[in-house]
Scaffold this active site. Structure first.
Site, PDB file in Angstrom:
ATOM      1  N   ASN A   1      -5.088   9.258   1.874  1.00  0.00           N
ATOM      2  CA  ASN A   1      -5.233   8.028   2.850  1.00  0.00           C
ATOM      3  C   ASN A   1      -5.728   8.866   3.829  1.00  0.00           C
ATOM      4  OD1 ASN A   1      -4.733   5.192   3.160  1.00  0.00           O
ATOM      5  ND2 ASN A   1      -3.048   5.097   3.812  1.00  0.00           N
TER       6      ASN A   1
ATOM      7  N   ASP B   1       0.749  -1.585   0.356  1.00  0.00           N
ATOM      8  CA  ASP B   1      -0.016  -0.142  -0.033  1.00  0.00           C
ATOM      9  C   ASP B   1       1.048   1.546   0.127  1.00  0.00           C
ATOM     10  OD1 ASP B   1      -2.661  -1.530   0.145  1.00  0.00           O
ATOM     11  OD2 ASP B   1      -1.989  -1.481   2.234  1.00  0.00           O
ATOM     12  N   GLY B   2       1.366   1.334   0.970  1.00  0.00           N
ATOM     13  CA  GLY B   2       3.187   2.016   0.665  1.00  0.00           C
ATOM     14  C   GLY B   2       3.314   2.673  -0.093  1.00  0.00           C
TER      15      GLY B   2
ATOM     16  N   ASP C   1      -5.065  12.778  22.166  1.00  0.00           N
ATOM     17  CA  ASP C   1      -3.396  12.214  21.875  1.00  0.00           C
ATOM     18  C   ASP C   1      -3.843  13.288  19.852  1.00  0.00           C
ATOM     19  OD1 ASP C   1      -2.632  11.283  23.197  1.00  0.00           O
ATOM     20  OD2 ASP C   1      -2.642   9.049  22.690  1.00  0.00           O
TER      21      ASP C   1
HETATM   22  N1  LIG Z   1      -2.045   2.681  14.703  1.00  0.00           N
HETATM   23  C1  LIG Z   1      -1.672   2.725  13.085  1.00  0.00           C
HETATM   24  O1  LIG Z   1      -1.989   1.534  12.518  1.00  0.00           O
HETATM   25  C2  LIG Z   1      -0.462   3.513  12.518  1.00  0.00           C
HETATM   26  C3  LIG Z   1      -0.292   4.455  12.409  1.00  0.00           C
HETATM   27  C4  LIG Z   1       0.338   5.268  11.584  1.00  0.00           C
HETATM   28  C5  LIG Z   1       0.343   4.830   9.873  1.00  0.00           C
HETATM   29  N2  LIG Z   1      -0.472   4.233   9.921  1.00  0.00           N
HETATM   30  C6  LIG Z   1      -0.226   4.124   8.328  1.00  0.00           C
HETATM   31  O2  LIG Z   1       0.844   4.248   7.605  1.00  0.00           O
HETATM   32  C7  LIG Z   1       0.460   4.020   6.171  1.00  0.00           C
HETATM   33  C8  LIG Z   1       0.891   4.610   5.403  1.00  0.00           C
HETATM   34  O3  LIG Z   1       1.308   3.997   5.174  1.00  0.00           O
HETATM   35  P1  LIG Z   1       3.359   3.186   4.635  1.00  0.00           P
HETATM   36  O4  LIG Z   1       2.876   1.939   3.965  1.00  0.00           O
HETATM   37  O5  LIG Z   1       3.807   4.158   4.311  1.00  0.00           O
HETATM   38  O6  LIG Z   1       3.865   3.067   5.983  1.00  0.00           O
HETATM   39  P2  LIG Z   1       4.648   2.052   6.726  1.00  0.00           P
HETATM   40  O7  LIG Z   1       5.531   0.802   6.170  1.00  0.00           O
HETATM   41  O8  LIG Z   1       4.555   1.779   8.094  1.00  0.00           O
HETATM   42  O9  LIG Z   1       2.677   0.418   6.444  1.00  0.00           O
HETATM   43  C9  LIG Z   1       1.992   0.865   7.768  1.00  0.00           C
HETATM   44  C10 LIG Z   1       1.212  -0.083   7.420  1.00  0.00           C
HETATM   45  O10 LIG Z   1      -0.097   0.586   7.119  1.00  0.00           O
HETATM   46  C11 LIG Z   1      -1.273  -0.338   5.581  1.00  0.00           C
HETATM   47  N3  LIG Z   1      -1.779   0.895   5.390  1.00  0.00           N
HETATM   48  C12 LIG Z   1      -1.505   1.596   3.988  1.00  0.00           C
HETATM   49  N4  LIG Z   1      -1.967   1.871   4.055  1.00  0.00           N
HETATM   50  C13 LIG Z   1      -3.253   0.697   4.098  1.00  0.00           C
HETATM   51  C14 LIG Z   1      -5.072   1.111   3.740  1.00  0.00           C
HETATM   52  N5  LIG Z   1      -5.216   2.367   2.419  1.00  0.00           N
HETATM   53  N6  LIG Z   1      -5.963   0.426   3.942  1.00  0.00           N
HETATM   54  C15 LIG Z   1      -5.050  -0.249   5.066  1.00  0.00           C
HETATM   55  N7  LIG Z   1      -3.743  -0.610   5.464  1.00  0.00           N
HETATM   56  C16 LIG Z   1      -2.954   0.603   4.927  1.00  0.00           C
HETATM   57  C17 LIG Z   1       0.130  -0.765   5.304  1.00  0.00           C
HETATM   58  O11 LIG Z   1       0.218  -1.630   4.024  1.00  0.00           O
HETATM   59  C18 LIG Z   1       0.982  -0.776   6.327  1.00  0.00           C
HETATM   60  O12 LIG Z   1       0.763  -2.734   6.599  1.00  0.00           O
HETATM   61  C19 LIG Z   1      -0.733   5.928   6.888  1.00  0.00           C
HETATM   62  O13 LIG Z   1      -1.129   6.528   5.818  1.00  0.00           O
HETATM   63  C20 LIG Z   1      -0.922   5.450   7.887  1.00  0.00           C
HETATM   64  O14 LIG Z   1      -2.457   5.371   7.310  1.00  0.00           O
HETATM   65  C21 LIG Z   1      -0.739   3.223  10.220  1.00  0.00           C
HETATM   66  N1  LIG Z   2       9.189   4.275  -5.214  1.00  0.00           N
HETATM   67  C1  LIG Z   2       9.439   4.724  -3.646  1.00  0.00           C
HETATM   68  N2  LIG Z   2      10.533   5.117  -3.567  1.00  0.00           N
HETATM   69  C2  LIG Z   2      10.943   5.255  -2.449  1.00  0.00           C
HETATM   70  N3  LIG Z   2       9.781   4.975  -1.570  1.00  0.00           N
HETATM   71  C3  LIG Z   2       9.285   4.336  -1.793  1.00  0.00           C
HETATM   72  C4  LIG Z   2       8.668   4.012  -2.972  1.00  0.00           C
HETATM   73  N4  LIG Z   2       7.605   2.940  -2.987  1.00  0.00           N
HETATM   74  C5  LIG Z   2       7.661   3.092  -2.059  1.00  0.00           C
HETATM   75  N5  LIG Z   2       7.994   3.599  -0.946  1.00  0.00           N
HETATM   76  C6  LIG Z   2       7.714   3.442   0.573  1.00  0.00           C
HETATM   77  O1  LIG Z   2       8.326   2.481   1.154  1.00  0.00           O
HETATM   78  C7  LIG Z   2       8.145   1.999   2.047  1.00  0.00           C
HETATM   79  C8  LIG Z   2       7.585  -0.179   1.878  1.00  0.00           C
HETATM   80  O2  LIG Z   2       6.126   0.706   0.832  1.00  0.00           O
HETATM   81  P1  LIG Z   2       5.343  -0.442   1.112  1.00  0.00           P
HETATM   82  O3  LIG Z   2       4.242  -0.044   2.322  1.00  0.00           O
HETATM   83  O4  LIG Z   2       4.852  -0.445  -0.574  1.00  0.00           O
HETATM   84  O5  LIG Z   2       6.048  -2.154   1.369  1.00  0.00           O
HETATM   85  P2  LIG Z   2       5.514  -2.910   2.139  1.00  0.00           P
HETATM   86  O6  LIG Z   2       5.758  -2.505   4.137  1.00  0.00           O
HETATM   87  O7  LIG Z   2       6.579  -4.097   2.609  1.00  0.00           O
HETATM   88  O8  LIG Z   2       3.792  -3.673   2.329  1.00  0.00           O
HETATM   89  P3  LIG Z   2       2.720  -3.370   3.623  1.00  0.00           P
HETATM   90  O9  LIG Z   2       2.985  -2.135   3.472  1.00  0.00           O
HETATM   91  O10 LIG Z   2       1.471  -3.678   2.533  1.00  0.00           O
HETATM   92  O11 LIG Z   2       3.841  -3.771   4.553  1.00  0.00           O
HETATM   93  C9  LIG Z   2       6.534   2.417   2.110  1.00  0.00           C
HETATM   94  O12 LIG Z   2       6.973   3.366   3.661  1.00  0.00           O
HETATM   95  C10 LIG Z   2       6.697   3.083   1.391  1.00  0.00           C
HETATM   96  O13 LIG Z   2       6.419   4.648   1.540  1.00  0.00           O
END
Ligand SMILES: NC(=O)c1ccc[n+]([C@@H]2O[C@H](COP(=O)([O-])OP(=O)(O)OC[C@H]3O[C@@H](n4cnc5c(N)ncnc54)[C@H](O)[C@@H]3O)[C@@H](O)[C@H]2O)c1
Ligand SMILES: Nc1ncnc2c1ncn2[C@@H]1O[C@H](COP(=O)(O)OP(=O)(O)OP(=O)(O)O)[C@@H](O)[C@H]1O
Length: 528
Positions: A371, A292-293, A401
Site C-alpha cells: 500500500n 485487505d489487511g 502532519d
Molecule cells: N485515514 C485512513 O484512511 C487510514 C489511516 C491509517 C491506515 N490506513 C490504511 O490501512 C492500511 C492497513 O490496513 P489493515 O487492514 O492492515 O488495517 P486496518 O484493520 O486498520 O484497516 C484499514 C482499512 O483500510 C482498508 N484498506 C487497506 N488497504 C486498502 C486498499 N489498498 N484500498 C482500499 N482500502 C484499503 C481496509 O479494508 C480497512 O478497512 C494501511 O496501509 C493504510 O493504507 C488508512
Molecule cells: N494471517 C494473519 N496473521 C496475523 N494478523 C493478520 C493476519 N491476516 C490479517 N491480519 C491482521 O488482522 C487485521 C484485520 O485483517 P483484515 O483487514 O483482513 O480484516 P478486516 O479488518 O475484517 O477487513 P477489512 O480491512 O476489509 O475491514 C489486520 O490488521 C491484519 O494485519
C-alpha cells in the site's frame, strides 16, 4: 512590523548570518536557501548614503558561502540516494547469485542422493517418467535470467527431459479483453521457477496460464474470526480430497485445525523465519481469507518473489479481495485449471538510512510495502519537516502532519483519505501525497515508477519523524535520518475475478459508493 532581511530568524542579533554548519558539517538546505535569499535581498536594497563598501563585500561573501553550503548539502543528499540505489542493485545481484548457487547445490545433492529432493518433504518428485521442467532457458535447462523478453519462454519445455517439478510452472502473457485466440498474445513478463519478475511494460491485462498443474497451496487467514476458521477447515478438506493438493497454513492455523480434528494431520506448516523465506520456492498459489489487511499480511510474508494470490473477501471493505467466499469451489476450480487474469500490483522498496551509520551503504534491511509508506509526526506536537528529493532533484519541503508515498494499489487506502487520487492498480507510478500540509498550494503528485524518492529529516527539525509500512512496523527517524524509496522488483500478482479494470471499478463502486448520486428527474426545466 515587517522584518528586515538582517533581522530575520536566519540571522543572529549582531547581524551575523546563522548558516553555521551543524554536526555533520551541513546546515539544512531550506535555511540555506533562505539565507541566500536574504543575502540576495540585502544586496538589492538601495544603498543608504554613508554605508561603506565593506557591507557590500560582506554580503557578497555571505552569498558565496551560502551557495557553497547549499551545493554541498544537495551533493550529500544525492550521493546518499545514489548509494542506496547501488545497494539495492547489489542486493538484487546477490540474491540472484545465491539463488543460482542454491539451485546448483540442490542439483548436486539430487544426483548424489539418487533423486531425493532436500528442500522439503512436500516437494513433488518425478515418478520415474521424464517430467517437463519449468525451466525454459539456458543450454542445460537452467534459467539464467530473472526477466525474460518477448517470446523467450516459448521454447517447448519438453526439450529438457528428466527434470523434477518443485513448483507448477506457468506462463504470463499480455492479453486484450475479449480476445479469444492466443495468437496475438506474446510473453513480456517472465518467471524463473515460478517467481514473477516484471518486465518493463506492465500496464496491460495479464493472463496466467499453468504449464503444469499447481500442487501446493498456502492458505492465510485473518485471526479471531469464527467465519474464517470454519471456511478454512472446509476449504482445506475440499482441496485435499477433491484436488489432492499439498496444503500449508500458518502454525497458529495448524494448531486450530488439529484442535478441531486429528484428520488435519496432513496439513503442513513451518517452524522458523528461514523456512518462511523459502516458502516461495514451494508454494504455487496463496489463498487469503480475510479483508485487505490479510492481503497486505500475505504480501509482507514474501520478501522477494510472490506466488499468485487468490484473495477471498471476508472483511468489511475488500478493495483487493474480489472473490466471494460462498462460491469458493467454482472459483478455485477455475483458477487451478487456468488461465486466469491477474493484476500485477507493484510494491515499494524502502530503506531507512541512519545518520549515525558509519557509511552510506550501512542501511537497515529493506522493507517492501504493497500500500504505502507513511512518514508522519507521530506523537510530536510540532509540524513535521521533511525534505524530499526525487532522484537528484529537490522536490519540496513538507511542513504539515506528514507525507504518504503510495503505490497505485494503495491509492484507495490512506492516500485517498489524505486527498490523493485513485489510480488503477496496474498504472506504474508512485503517489506523493501530503498529510494536512500547512500550505494552500500543496497538491498531491504522481511520480513515474522509475524514480528514487528520498525523504530526509533535516538536522534543524524540531521533532523526530515516524515511518510506518502498510500501517505497521513504526520506525523512528531522527534528524539526519532518511528514508529512500523506489519501486521493488517483485510485484504481488493477485488473481482477478473478472479482469483488472472491472475488478477495480467494481471495488470503488461497491467499497466507496464512488460518485453515487440520484439521477435528476426528466420533468424539470429544459433547454429550448
Ligand atoms: N485515514 C485512513 O484512511 C487510514 C489511516 C491509517 C491506515 N490506513 C490504511 O490501512 C492500511 C492497513 O490496513 P489493515 O487492514 O492492515 O488495517 P486496518 O484493520 O486498520 O484497516 C484499514 C482499512 O483500510 C482498508 N484498506 C487497506 N488497504 C486498502 C486498499 N489498498 N484500498 C482500499 N482500502 C484499503 C481496509 O479494508 C480497512 O478497512 C494501511 O496501509 C493504510 O493504507 C488508512
Ligand atoms: N494471517 C494473519 N496473521 C496475523 N494478523 C493478520 C493476519 N491476516 C490479517 N491480519 C491482521 O488482522 C487485521 C484485520 O485483517 P483484515 O483487514 O483482513 O480484516 P478486516 O479488518 O475484517 O477487513 P477489512 O480491512 O476489509 O475491514 C489486520 O490488521 C491484519 O494485519
Amino acid at each position: 512590523m515587517k522584518q528586515s532581511p538582517m533581522s530575520s530568524s536566519n540571522h543572529t542579533s549582531n547581524g551575523n548570518a546563522s548558516v553555521l554548519p551543524l554536526e555533520n558539517g551541513f546546515s539544512d538546505s531550506l535555511s540555506l536557501l533562505n539565507s541566500e535569499k536574504a543575502v540576495e535581498e540585502l544586496s538589492q536594497q538601495p544603498l543608504l548614503h554613508g554605508i561603506d563598501d565593506h557591507l557590500i563585500e560582506f554580503a557578497e561573501a555571505l552569498r558565496t558561502v551560502a551557495k557553497a553550503l547549499r551545493q554541498a548539502a544537495e551533493g550529500k543528499a544525492s550521493a546518499q540516494a545514489e548509494a542506496a540505489e547501488w545497494k539495492r542493485k547489489y542486493e538484487l545481484e546477490r540474491s540472484r547469485i545465491l539463488h543460482l548457487e542454491r539451485k546448483v547445490s540442490s542439483e548436486e545433492h539430487l544426483i548424489k542422493e539418487g533423486r531425493v529432493v532436500p528442500l522439503s518433504n512436500q516437494t513433488v518428485l518425478s515418478d520415474g517418467a521424464p517430467e517437463q521442467s519449468e525451466r525454459c532457458c539456458g543450454e542445460n535447462g537452467i534459467c539464467s535470467h530473472e526477466v525474460l523478453r518477448d517470446g523467450e519462454c516459448d521454447r517447448d519445455a519438453s526439450a529438457f527431459p528428466n527434470k523434477m517439478i518443485r513448483k507448477a510452472s506457468f506462463k504470463l502473457s499480455w492479453c486484450c479483453k475479449g480476445e479469444k485466440s492466443d495468437q496475438k498474445k506474446h510473453d513480456v513478463v517472465s518467471f524463473e521457477k515460478g517467481n514473477i519478475t516484471t518486465a518493463e511494460r506492465s500496464s496491460k491485462q495479464i493472463s496466467l496460464k499453468w504449464e503444469s498443474p499447481p500442487q501446493t497451496v498456502l492458505i492465510l487467514t485473518k485471526p479471531n474470526s469464527t467465519a474464517v476458521r470454519m471456511l478454512c477447515s472446509e476449504m482445506v478438506r475440499w482441496l485435499k480430497e477433491q484436488k489432492s493438493l499439498n496444503i500449508f497454513v500458518e502454525p497458529r492455523v495448524r494448531t486450530e485445525l488439529l484442535t478441531e480434528s486429528s484428520y488435519y494431520q496432513f496439513v503442513q506448516t513451518w517452524e522458523n523465519d528461514n523456512e518462511v523465506l523459502r516458502l516461495h520456492t514451494k508454494v504455487d498459489v496463496v489463498v487469503t481469507l480475510g479483508g485487505d489487511g490479510t492481503v497486505l499480511w500475505a504480501a509482507n510474508m514474501f520478501k522477494g518473489p510472490v506466488p499468485p494470490i487468490v484473495p477471498f473477501s471476508l472483511g468489511s471493505l475488500g478493495f483487493m479481495t474480489p472473490f466471494y467466499s460462498e462460491h469458493y469451489k467454482e472459483y478455485l476450480d477455475s483458477i487451478l485449471r487456468g488461465p486466469i487474469s491477474i493484476t500485477l500490483r507493484h510494491r515499494l522498496q524502502c530503506h531507512v538510512i541512519r545518520d549515525a551509520a558509519k557509511s552510506d551503504l550501512e542501511t537497515e534491511e529493506p522493507i517492501l510495502v504493497l500500500n504505502e509508506v507513511t512518514i508522519d509526526r507521530g506523537i510530536s506536537s510540532f509540524l513535521s519537516n521533511l525534505e524530499c528529493y526525487c532522484d537528484n532533484s529537490f522536490v519540496t519541503c513538507v511542513q504539515g502532519d506528514g507525507l504518504i508515498l503510495s503505490t497505485t494499489s494503495g491509492s484507495t487506502a490512506y492516500s485517498l483519505a489524505a486527498g490523493g487520487s485513485m489510480v488503477h492498480p496496474q498504472v506504474p507510478g508512485i503517489l506523493f501525497t501530503p498529510i494536512c500540509p500547512h500550505s494552500l498550494s500543496f497538491r498531491p503528485l504522481i511520480l513515474p515508477e522509475h524514480v528514487t524518492i528520498r525523504v530526509q529529516v533535516p538536522f534543524n527539525s524540531r521533532g523526530h519523524a515516524w515511518a510506518s509500512f502498510d500501517g505497521k512496523d513504526r520506525k523512528k527517524l531522527a534528524p539526519g535520518d532518511a528514508l529512500v524509496c523506489s519501486m521493488a522488483p517483485w510485484p504481488v500478482p493477485t488473481a482477478c475475478q473478472s479482469d483488472s479494470t472491472s475488478d477495480f471499478l467494481h471495488s470503488i463502486h461497491e467499497g466507496l459508493h464512488w460518485n453515487l448520486r440520484k439521477t435528476q428527474s426528466f420533468d424539470g426545466p429544459r433547454e429550448t
